[in-house]
Design a protein around this motif. Structure first.
Motif, PDB file in Angstrom:
ATOM      1  N   SER A  52       0.828  -1.216   0.000  1.00  0.00           N
ATOM      2  CA  SER A  52       0.000   0.000   0.000  1.00  0.00           C
ATOM      3  C   SER A  52       0.861   1.264   0.000  1.00  0.00           C
ATOM      4  O   SER A  52       0.867   2.024   0.966  1.00  0.00           O
ATOM      5  CB  SER A  52      -0.959  -0.009   1.188  1.00  0.00           C
ATOM      6  N   ARG A  54       2.029   5.113  -0.909  1.00  0.00           N
ATOM      7  CA  ARG A  54       1.281   6.368  -0.867  1.00  0.00           C
ATOM      8  C   ARG A  54       1.824   7.338  -1.922  1.00  0.00           C
ATOM      9  O   ARG A  54       3.027   7.457  -2.101  1.00  0.00           O
ATOM     10  CB  ARG A  54       1.407   7.038   0.493  1.00  0.00           C
ATOM     11  N   HIS A  56       1.740  11.332  -2.593  1.00  0.00           N
ATOM     12  CA  HIS A  56       1.503  12.592  -1.893  1.00  0.00           C
ATOM     13  C   HIS A  56       1.488  13.709  -2.932  1.00  0.00           C
ATOM     14  O   HIS A  56       2.437  13.850  -3.700  1.00  0.00           O
ATOM     15  CB  HIS A  56       2.616  12.861  -0.877  1.00  0.00           C
ATOM     16  N   GLU A  65      -3.252  13.042   0.299  1.00  0.00           N
ATOM     17  CA  GLU A  65      -2.531  11.779   0.509  1.00  0.00           C
ATOM     18  C   GLU A  65      -3.375  10.651  -0.081  1.00  0.00           C
ATOM     19  O   GLU A  65      -4.534  10.487   0.290  1.00  0.00           O
ATOM     20  CB  GLU A  65      -2.322  11.521   2.000  1.00  0.00           C
ATOM     21  N   LEU A  66      -2.774   9.887  -0.982  1.00  0.00           N
ATOM     22  CA  LEU A  66      -3.497   8.833  -1.685  1.00  0.00           C
ATOM     23  C   LEU A  66      -2.874   7.470  -1.415  1.00  0.00           C
ATOM     24  O   LEU A  66      -1.652   7.326  -1.469  1.00  0.00           O
ATOM     25  CB  LEU A  66      -3.468   9.094  -3.192  1.00  0.00           C
ATOM     26  N   ARG A  67      -3.692   6.492  -1.141  1.00  0.00           N
ATOM     27  CA  ARG A  67      -3.229   5.112  -1.034  1.00  0.00           C
ATOM     28  C   ARG A  67      -3.353   4.502  -2.416  1.00  0.00           C
ATOM     29  O   ARG A  67      -4.422   4.570  -3.046  1.00  0.00           O
ATOM     30  CB  ARG A  67      -4.074   4.324  -0.048  1.00  0.00           C
ATOM     31  N   GLY A 167      -6.703   3.591  -6.541  1.00  0.00           N
ATOM     32  CA  GLY A 167      -6.375   4.142  -5.236  1.00  0.00           C
ATOM     33  C   GLY A 167      -7.488   5.039  -4.740  1.00  0.00           C
ATOM     34  O   GLY A 167      -8.533   5.160  -5.375  1.00  0.00           O
ATOM     35  N   GLU A 170      -6.765   9.172   1.246  1.00  0.00           N
ATOM     36  CA  GLU A 170      -6.783   8.829   2.672  1.00  0.00           C
ATOM     37  C   GLU A 170      -6.854  10.078   3.534  1.00  0.00           C
ATOM     38  O   GLU A 170      -7.435  10.054   4.604  1.00  0.00           O
ATOM     39  CB  GLU A 170      -5.554   8.007   3.043  1.00  0.00           C
ATOM     40  N   GLU A 171      -6.245  11.150   3.057  1.00  0.00           N
ATOM     41  CA  GLU A 171      -6.304  12.441   3.746  1.00  0.00           C
ATOM     42  C   GLU A 171      -6.363  13.535   2.694  1.00  0.00           C
ATOM     43  O   GLU A 171      -5.708  13.434   1.662  1.00  0.00           O
ATOM     44  CB  GLU A 171      -5.056  12.659   4.610  1.00  0.00           C
ATOM     45  N   VAL A 190       6.371   9.881  -3.551  1.00  0.00           N
ATOM     46  CA  VAL A 190       5.844   8.579  -3.200  1.00  0.00           C
ATOM     47  C   VAL A 190       6.550   8.066  -1.965  1.00  0.00           C
ATOM     48  O   VAL A 190       7.750   8.287  -1.780  1.00  0.00           O
ATOM     49  CB  VAL A 190       6.073   7.583  -4.379  1.00  0.00           C
ATOM     50  N   SER A 191       5.810   7.365  -1.113  1.00  0.00           N
ATOM     51  CA  SER A 191       6.426   6.668   0.017  1.00  0.00           C
ATOM     52  C   SER A 191       5.952   5.229   0.009  1.00  0.00           C
ATOM     53  O   SER A 191       4.771   4.959  -0.259  1.00  0.00           O
ATOM     54  CB  SER A 191       6.104   7.361   1.339  1.00  0.00           C
ATOM     55  N   GLY A 193       4.757   1.571   1.425  1.00  0.00           N
ATOM     56  CA  GLY A 193       3.842   1.284   2.518  1.00  0.00           C
ATOM     57  C   GLY A 193       3.469  -0.168   2.589  1.00  0.00           C
ATOM     58  O   GLY A 193       3.539  -0.899   1.653  1.00  0.00           O
TER      59      GLY A 193
END
Length: 193
Positions: A52, A54, A56, A65-67, A167, A170-171, A190-191, A193
Motif C-alpha cells: 500500500s 502512498r 503525496h 494523501e493517496l493510497r 487508489g 486517505e487524507e 511517493v512513500s 507502505g
C-alpha cells in the motif's frame, strides 16, 4: 532524492516502455502511430513499494494523501509512481474540475517539463468502485491511458469497470473539494507502505 524515494529511482526508467500495436483511432496529430509505446511493469521495483504505497500531492490548496493499489492495477501504479519519482507531476495543473464529479490533472505536457508521456498504458479494469475520493485514470478508450488521473468528488458508479481505479484519498478530501481549474500540483512524491 526526495524523502521516501530511496530505492525508487529505477521506476522512473523510460526504457521500460515497449513497442506495441496502436489501438484504432487513438493517435494524436503529433504522434506517429508507429512509435506509440506501451509501458511494462518492473515487478521487482513494484514489490519494493509494498502492498500500500502512498502518493503525496502538495497542491496550491494543501496536501492530498493517496493510497495506491498495486495488487489491483500494477501497471498503472508502476507508471504513476515512476512519473512522480521523476518529478514530472510537479507544477502540473488540475486542468479539469467539475463540481460534484471529478478533478482531473496529471497532464505532464501542461507542467514544467512540457513534453508528453512518451508511452501508453494498457487498461486495468479493477474491482474498485468509484466512490468519493477514488483515484482513476483518464482515458480516451481502451489502452489509451498515459499520465492523466482524476479524483472523484462524489460516488460515480457509471465509471465502474470503464476506467482504471487504482487508489483513493486517505487524507485531504477537503483539499480535493477546494480545487479550482488550473490549481497546480506543486510537488508529488511517493512513500512505500
Amino acid at each position: 532524492r526526495r524523502r521516501g524515494e530511496e530505492g525508487l529511482a529505477e521506476l522512473a526508467d523510460p526504457e521500460r516502455a515497449v513497442e506495441g500495436a496502436v489501438p484504432a483511432g487513438v493517435a494524436s496529430e503529433e504522434e506517429d502511430p508507429g512509435t506509440i509505446r506501451y509501458r511494462t511493469v518492473d515487478w521487482r521495483a513494484l514489490r519494493r513499494l509494498g502492498p500500500s504505497p502512498r502518493l503525496h500531492l502538495e497542491t496550491v490548496r494543501g496536501r492530498i494523501e493517496l493510497r495506491l493499489l498495486p495488487e489491483e492495477a500494477p501497471l498503472t501504479v508502476d507508471a504513476i509512481v515512476a512519473t512522480a519519482v521523476a518529478g514530472r507531476y510537479d507544477d502540473t495543473p488540475f486542468h479539469r474540475v467539475v463540481p460534484n464529479f471529478v478533478a482531473q490533472g496529471g497532464d505532464v505536457s501542461l507542467g514544467g517539463v512540457r513534453e508528453g508521456a512518451g508511452f501508453r498504458l494498457r487498461s486495468e479494469f479493477t474491482r474498485v468502485s468509484y466512490g468519493r475520493g477514488v483515484l482513476g485514470m483518464a482515458s480516451a478508450g481502451k489502452d489509451t491511458e498515459t499520465t492523466q488521473f482524476f479524483l472523484t468528488h462524489s460516488p460515480q458508479p457509471h465509471l465502474d469497470g470503464g476506467y482504471t481505479a487504482f487508489g483513493w484519498v486517505e487524507e485531504g478530501l477537503d483539499v480535493l473539494d477546494s480545487l479550482a481549474p488550473e490549481d497546480r500540483v506543486l510537488r508529488a512524491w511517493v512513500s512505500p507502505g
